[in-house]
Write a protein that holds these residues in place. Structure first.
Motif, PDB file in Angstrom:
ATOM      1  N   ILE A 108     -33.040  11.508  33.829  1.00 40.55           N
ATOM      2  CA  ILE A 108     -33.206  12.735  34.624  1.00 40.55           C
ATOM      3  C   ILE A 108     -31.852  13.140  35.212  1.00 40.55           C
ATOM      4  O   ILE A 108     -31.432  14.297  35.110  1.00 40.55           O
ATOM      5  N   ALA A 109     -31.160  12.189  35.827  1.00 42.74           N
ATOM      6  CA  ALA A 109     -29.889  12.488  36.493  1.00 42.74           C
ATOM      7  C   ALA A 109     -28.819  12.957  35.521  1.00 42.74           C
ATOM      8  O   ALA A 109     -28.081  13.909  35.810  1.00 42.74           O
ATOM      9  N   PRO A 155     -28.061  14.582  43.176  1.00 40.38           N
ATOM     10  CA  PRO A 155     -29.382  15.119  42.840  1.00 40.38           C
ATOM     11  C   PRO A 155     -29.394  16.648  42.874  1.00 40.38           C
ATOM     12  O   PRO A 155     -28.873  17.265  43.796  1.00 40.38           O
ATOM     13  N   LYS A 156     -29.984  17.207  41.852  1.00 39.58           N
ATOM     14  CA  LYS A 156     -30.177  18.648  41.785  1.00 39.58           C
ATOM     15  C   LYS A 156     -31.571  18.971  42.296  1.00 39.58           C
ATOM     16  O   LYS A 156     -32.422  18.077  42.432  1.00 39.58           O
ATOM     17  N   PRO A 158     -35.181  14.717  42.987  1.00 47.33           N
ATOM     18  CA  PRO A 158     -35.731  13.624  43.813  1.00 47.33           C
ATOM     19  C   PRO A 158     -37.241  13.471  43.670  1.00 47.33           C
ATOM     20  O   PRO A 158     -37.758  12.357  43.652  1.00 47.33           O
ATOM     21  N   GLU A 159     -37.944  14.574  43.519  1.00 43.87           N
ATOM     22  CA  GLU A 159     -39.392  14.506  43.342  1.00 43.87           C
ATOM     23  C   GLU A 159     -39.738  13.850  42.005  1.00 43.87           C
ATOM     24  O   GLU A 159     -40.727  13.110  41.911  1.00 43.87           O
TER      25      GLU A 159
END
Length: 68
Positions: free
Chosen positions: A64-65, A14-15, A19-20
Protein backbone atom coordinates in the motif's frame (compact mmCIF):
# COMPACT_ATOMS: atom_id res chain seq x y z
CA UNK A 1 19.54 4.55 -10.97
CA UNK A 2 17.17 1.66 -10.22
CA UNK A 3 13.70 3.10 -9.52
CA UNK A 4 12.53 -0.04 -7.71
CA UNK A 5 15.42 0.12 -5.25
CA UNK A 6 14.91 3.85 -4.76
CA UNK A 7 11.20 3.30 -4.04
CA UNK A 8 11.75 0.33 -1.71
CA UNK A 9 14.30 2.13 0.46
CA UNK A 10 12.74 5.53 0.94
CA UNK A 11 10.31 6.79 3.54
CA UNK A 12 6.71 6.75 2.38
CA UNK A 13 4.64 9.19 4.39
CA UNK A 14 1.01 8.08 4.64
CA UNK A 15 -1.26 9.48 1.99
CA UNK A 16 -4.93 10.16 2.45
CA UNK A 17 -6.82 6.93 3.08
CA UNK A 18 -3.77 4.76 3.63
CA UNK A 19 -3.85 4.61 7.45
CA UNK A 20 -7.37 3.21 7.27
CA UNK A 21 -6.18 0.54 4.83
CA UNK A 22 -3.28 -0.39 7.13
CA UNK A 23 -5.73 -0.73 10.01
CA UNK A 24 -8.13 -2.87 7.98
CA UNK A 25 -5.34 -5.27 7.00
CA UNK A 26 -4.10 -5.52 10.60
CA UNK A 27 -7.60 -6.10 12.00
CA UNK A 28 -8.37 -8.96 9.60
CA UNK A 29 -4.98 -10.52 10.29
CA UNK A 30 -5.61 -10.22 14.02
CA UNK A 31 -8.88 -12.15 13.59
CA UNK A 32 -6.98 -14.93 11.84
CA UNK A 33 -4.23 -14.84 14.48
CA UNK A 34 -6.81 -15.44 17.21
CA UNK A 35 -8.32 -18.31 15.23
CA UNK A 36 -4.88 -19.90 14.77
CA UNK A 37 -4.14 -19.41 18.47
CA UNK A 38 -7.43 -21.04 19.41
CA UNK A 39 -7.35 -24.01 17.05
CA UNK A 40 -3.68 -24.93 16.78
CA UNK A 41 -1.78 -26.64 19.57
CA UNK A 42 1.30 -24.83 20.79
CA UNK A 43 4.01 -25.93 18.43
CA UNK A 44 6.68 -24.81 16.02
CA UNK A 45 4.06 -24.87 13.26
CA UNK A 46 1.78 -22.53 15.18
CA UNK A 47 4.66 -20.16 15.81
CA UNK A 48 5.57 -20.20 12.13
CA UNK A 49 1.95 -19.60 11.12
CA UNK A 50 1.75 -16.54 13.37
CA UNK A 51 5.16 -15.26 12.26
CA UNK A 52 4.23 -15.60 8.61
CA UNK A 53 0.92 -13.87 9.24
CA UNK A 54 2.86 -10.94 10.73
CA UNK A 55 5.05 -10.93 7.64
CA UNK A 56 2.00 -10.94 5.38
CA UNK A 57 0.65 -7.86 7.16
CA UNK A 58 3.98 -6.08 6.84
CA UNK A 59 4.24 -6.85 3.12
CA UNK A 60 0.61 -5.91 2.46
CA UNK A 61 1.09 -2.57 4.19
CA UNK A 62 4.38 -2.04 2.34
CA UNK A 63 2.52 -2.70 -0.90
CA UNK A 64 0.00 0.00 0.00
CA UNK A 65 2.72 2.46 1.03
CA UNK A 66 4.99 1.87 -1.93
CA UNK A 67 2.50 1.62 -4.76
CA UNK A 68 -0.32 4.07 -4.16
Amino acid sequence: MNQQIENNFKYHSPKEGQPEKYTAVREKAKELAYLIDELCPNSREKSLALTNLEQAVMWANAGIARNE
